[in-house]
Each structure stands twice: as structure tokens, then as C-alpha cells.
Write a protein that holds these residues in place. Sequence first.
Motif, PDB file in Angstrom:
ATOM      1  N   VAL A  42      52.227  33.960  41.993  1.00  0.00           N
ATOM      2  CA  VAL A  42      53.375  34.430  42.777  1.00  0.00           C
ATOM      3  C   VAL A  42      54.222  33.248  43.247  1.00  0.00           C
ATOM      4  O   VAL A  42      55.449  33.216  43.046  1.00  0.00           O
ATOM      5  N   LEU A  43      53.589  32.258  43.872  1.00  0.00           N
ATOM      6  CA  LEU A  43      54.329  31.107  44.389  1.00  0.00           C
ATOM      7  C   LEU A  43      54.947  30.284  43.252  1.00  0.00           C
ATOM      8  O   LEU A  43      56.132  29.937  43.293  1.00  0.00           O
ATOM      9  N   GLY A  44      54.136  29.987  42.249  1.00  0.00           N
ATOM     10  CA  GLY A  44      54.644  29.205  41.131  1.00  0.00           C
ATOM     11  C   GLY A  44      55.706  29.946  40.340  1.00  0.00           C
ATOM     12  O   GLY A  44      56.682  29.343  39.880  1.00  0.00           O
ATOM     13  N   GLY A  45      55.521  31.275  40.194  1.00  0.00           N
ATOM     14  CA  GLY A  45      56.513  32.062  39.464  1.00  0.00           C
ATOM     15  C   GLY A  45      57.863  32.077  40.151  1.00  0.00           C
ATOM     16  O   GLY A  45      58.911  31.925  39.509  1.00  0.00           O
ATOM     17  N   ILE A  46      57.863  32.242  41.454  1.00  0.00           N
ATOM     18  CA  ILE A  46      59.126  32.253  42.207  1.00  0.00           C
ATOM     19  C   ILE A  46      59.804  30.886  42.132  1.00  0.00           C
ATOM     20  O   ILE A  46      61.017  30.789  41.864  1.00  0.00           O
ATOM     21  N   LEU A  47      59.032  29.817  42.348  1.00  0.00           N
ATOM     22  CA  LEU A  47      59.614  28.479  42.278  1.00  0.00           C
ATOM     23  C   LEU A  47      60.132  28.166  40.878  1.00  0.00           C
ATOM     24  O   LEU A  47      61.233  27.603  40.723  1.00  0.00           O
ATOM     25  N   GLY A  48      59.356  28.527  39.855  1.00  0.00           N
ATOM     26  CA  GLY A  48      59.788  28.263  38.488  1.00  0.00           C
ATOM     27  C   GLY A  48      61.013  29.058  38.096  1.00  0.00           C
ATOM     28  O   GLY A  48      61.910  28.556  37.402  1.00  0.00           O
TER      29      GLY A  48
END
Length: 288
Positions: free
Chosen positions: A102-108
Motif C-alpha cells: 500500500v505505502l510503496g504503491g502509493i509512493l510509486g
Amino acid sequence: MAAANKKRSQWCEVWRMLTKNKMAMLGLFILLFLIILALFADIIYDYDTVVIKQNLSHRLQGPSGAHWLGTDEFGRDILARLVHGARVSLKVGILAVGLSIVLGGILGAISGFYGGTIDNIIMRAMDIFLAVPSILLAIAIVSALGPSMINLMVAISVSSVPTYARIVRASVLSIRDQEFIEAAKAIGASNTRIIFKHIIPNALAPVIVQGTLGVANAILSIAGLSFIGLGIQPPAPEWGSMLSGGRQYLRYAWWVTTFPGLAIMVTILSLNLLGDGLRDALDPRLKQ
């Protein structure tokens, strides 16, 4: 309706390709079996009387009819602790990877969609995290926050975020200039709606594959941190801490460490087999 049917047919095709891969299905069946054991662990073995309660008169007994996998140094049934340990490892591993996705997907997604200065700031921050080995970063976080299940999950999540951020960013860069994104912009869709409604769902395939393999790495990290005393604390059952507690008895009570080690190996193997099968099923170049 047509778009929904098309998406449904695409996932049906992925499932059809996956079922053709016997090793992937073997990994899926093993994983489902472990999940069922974890869900019904309290029904199979009572936590307080079988898993936690010590019985020193039965310590270090070998596999037998009374204790199928033997007992540990405190006389506790190893099979019961393995079953309850599956709940701990799978829960922490899946939740940690889910949070990092979730965190990495949003940042990416933000980094790949906007580009420019925002992209540089986010990616340079991810590079800083990637410069530190993930297990060392997890050790540092757990050491700072203290050993507990929540802190362990946070440590593994934070150490995995850069991987998913880079994967999603790469997918977004290949998607953002396609015609359906331009069409969404033309009808006035906001950037937030475009990112969450159109870009992220179309960038999920590599994330699903990496997430499956990531759960395997997370379980291995959980076991490693617990082995050195920074993970799940005794007397709670966890495969890594069971390995750590039984290593001094390895010469004359091999079952104390062998069976937890096999549990870790089989779980990681099943996830790797499933991840490889998903990678093949989601790769359009391999479809006939």
C-alpha cells in the motif's frame, strides 16, 4: 458492463494458465493447507494447556504416538507449537507485505505519474533505504522500537517499501501515456481518480508476483529476527525462536530444531512456487 466482463475474463485466463503449472498448484495447495491450520489452530490445539504450559517430565522426548514430532526443552508439544507458529508467521508476513504494498504503491504511483521534482525526491528517498540491507534496517528499527509483533511488522514493512515503490513506478511510466489515460484526462477526471482508478489497477500484475515472493522473504526475516531475540518473544510460539531455543540440543535432540526448520523451508518453498507460477501466468508473452 463490457469492461467488467473483460476484466473478469482476463483473470479467468490467468487462473487457467496457473492451473496448468503443476508446481504452482502444489505451492498453492501447501499454502492453503498452512492457512487452514493457522485459522483453526485454537480448535486443533489449546493454546494455554498444550502450547504454553511446561511439563518438564516430558522434556526432549522423541517423536512418538503421544507427541508426533516430539517435545521441546520444556516438555511442550512441538507439533502444537508449529501449528500456532504458522498463525504468527503467516499473519505478520501477510500484513507486513500488505502494508508495504500500500505505502510503496502509493509512493510509486505518485512518483511515476507526476515525474519531475516529486519523482526525484521520492526515488532518492527510496534509494537511501535501498542502500541499507533490508534485514539490517529491520534490526535497527526493532532495536529502536523494542521487540514485539507490531514493531516487527512495522520493521519488515518499512524495509520492503522501496522495492514496491520502484516496481509500481516502472509500471506507471509504461501506462501513463497510453490512450485510455489520455481519454480520462480529456473527460475531466482528476489526477487522484486517474491514479487510483486507472493506473494502479493496471499496474497490479508485477506487484502481485512480487508480493507473493515478498511474503516468503518476510517470513524468513521474521524467523531470523526471532532467532536473534528481536522478534516474537517466548513463550509465544514462533518458528525462528523455536530454532533458537533448540539449537543447543541439536546433537541429541535433533527434532527440536529440524521440524521448525522444515516448516520454514516448506512455507517459503510453497510461496516461491506460487510466485513463479503467477509470474508466468501474468506474463502475456507466455500465453498461447
